[in-house]
Design a protein around this motif. Sequence first.
Motif, PDB file in Angstrom:
ATOM      1  N   ALA A  14       0.852  -1.196   0.000  1.00 16.75           N
ATOM      2  CA  ALA A  14       0.000   0.000   0.000  1.00 16.75           C
ATOM      3  C   ALA A  14       0.878   1.231   0.000  1.00 16.75           C
ATOM      4  CB  ALA A  14      -0.922   0.020   1.218  1.00 16.75           C
ATOM      5  N   SER A  73      -3.663   4.016  -0.318  1.00 18.07           N
ATOM      6  CA  SER A  73      -4.495   4.312   0.844  1.00 18.07           C
ATOM      7  C   SER A  73      -4.644   5.822   0.937  1.00 18.07           C
ATOM      8  CB  SER A  73      -3.846   3.770   2.117  1.00 18.07           C
ATOM      9  OG  SER A  73      -4.549   4.196   3.263  1.00 18.07           O
ATOM     10  N   LEU A 107      -6.300   0.771   8.305  1.00 19.01           N
ATOM     11  CA  LEU A 107      -5.667   0.212   7.119  1.00 19.01           C
ATOM     12  C   LEU A 107      -5.086  -1.167   7.413  1.00 19.01           C
ATOM     13  CD1 LEU A 107      -4.681   0.445   4.199  1.00 19.01           C
ATOM     14  CD2 LEU A 107      -2.611   1.555   5.083  1.00 19.01           C
ATOM     15  N   VAL A 118      -8.017   2.477  -1.101  1.00 22.70           N
ATOM     16  CA  VAL A 118      -8.654   2.340   0.208  1.00 22.70           C
ATOM     17  C   VAL A 118      -8.949   3.754   0.702  1.00 22.70           C
ATOM     18  CG1 VAL A 118      -8.378   1.526   2.576  1.00 22.70           C
ATOM     19  CG2 VAL A 118      -7.383   0.213   0.679  1.00 22.70           C
TER      20      VAL A 118
END
Length: 409
Positions: free
Chosen positions: A235, A283, A324, A342
Motif C-alpha cells: 500500500a 491508501s 488500514l 482504500v
Amino acid sequence: MSKRVIAPRNRGFLFLDSHPEGCRRLVEGMWRSAAELPGADLPAAAPAESGPVALVIGSSAGYGLAATVAGLARVGIRGIGLCLEKAPTERRTGTAGWYRTAATAELAREAGRDMVWLNANAFSDEAKDQVADVLRERFGGRLDYLIYSVAAPRRVDPDTGAAYASVLKPIGAPHRTKTLVFDAEGVPDVREVETGPATDDDIEQTVNVMGGADWERWIDRLAGDGLLADGFTTAALTYIGSPLTAAIYRNGTIGAAKAHLEATARTLDDRLGKLVGGRAVTSVNAAAVTQSSTAIPGIALYTGLLRGALGERLVPPVAQLAELWDQLTGARPLETDASGRVRLDLWELSDEVQSEVADRWAAAENGTITELADLGWFRAEIQRLYGFAAPDVDYDRPVETDVPWPGGA
C-alpha cells in the motif's frame, strides 16, 4: 554525554532542534492509542519469530510513523523500518525522526517485536540492497507487507543519474488562495498568496519525485530476488483533500504525482495478482498536521478550520492506519473504490463536513480566525512534530541529546 536544555526555536513552521524526551512520550501515546482501539486483541508480548514480516518505507514521520506504530502495537508486525534522518551533533540535536525511531525501537523491543531499523535514502539502490539482505538473513527471505510513505523534495534516478526536484504549483493558471502564518510572537495572520502556474518540466520533475516510479522499483527488486511471500500486499499512502485546496494540491503538480502513484498501483496490482496472488493499493488518508503538509499554501489554514469544525471527531493518523492494517490483514474486508484506493478520508470529505469548513474558510480573516479555527490545537501539533508540547515533560530540565540509532541491523 550531552545533556542540555532544549528550547523550541523556530522559523515559521520549521523548528531548529528536536526534543528527545518529548518525541519518546508522543510515540508512547501513539502506541497506546493503537493498542486500545476496538478490535485490537494482540497479546502484550508476542514471540519475536511470529507475526507478519513488513517493510515500512518512510517509517519515522507522519503517516509512515503511524503505519509503523499501528503495525507493531496492533498487528504484531516484525521486519524493517526504513527512513532517512540526521544524527545529533555537537551543535544540533538529531532530527525528530531520529528520536522517534529510537523510541519506537525501544517499544518494539519491550513488546517482543523483531524489527530492524535502517537509516538510508529510500530512492537509492543501496537501500534496496540493504533491505534485501536483511530479509534474507533475518526474516527467512519472505516479505508479507510493504507500506510506502515517502514525501521528499528531490530524487536521483539510480538508472540515469538524473536529479529531480518537486515543486508546489497549480497547473494551467496562477492560483490565489488564503493561507495561515504565525509571526514571531505566535500571532496568526490570514493572508492571500499567489502561486504561478507550473511548467511542463515542473510537472515532470514532481511526478518523478513523488509519483510511483520508486515504489515500482522496490517491487521490481524484491520480486526479482524472490522475496515476496504468497499473498504479498503493498500500500502506498496518498491524499486527495478538499475542493478548497484542490487547485494547489490535487489539481496541481503534487496531484499529478499522486495520479501517477495511483496508476502505478493499478499496474502493480495486476502484476502481483498473477505473480503471488497479491495486491497493490493506494491508501487515501485524511488531513493531518505533518512536516510535509505545512509547506503547502492553504493546507495549514484548512487543517485548522477542519479541527475547528470537528473538534475531537477529527481522526488522528494512528487511528486511520490501524484501520488500514485491519483491512490489509483481513481483520475486516479490504474495500477499495473504482480506482483501487482504500478510502480512509470519507469522514473528512462528507458533504456535511466540507460545507461547514467551506463556510469557515469564506469567513476566515484576522478578526475571525481565532473563533473559526482551533489554533491552539494546530500550534501544539506543529510543536509536537519536534517533540515539544508533549504531556508530562519538563522542558526546563536538561535532556540527553546523544541518543544512538537502534541496533539490530
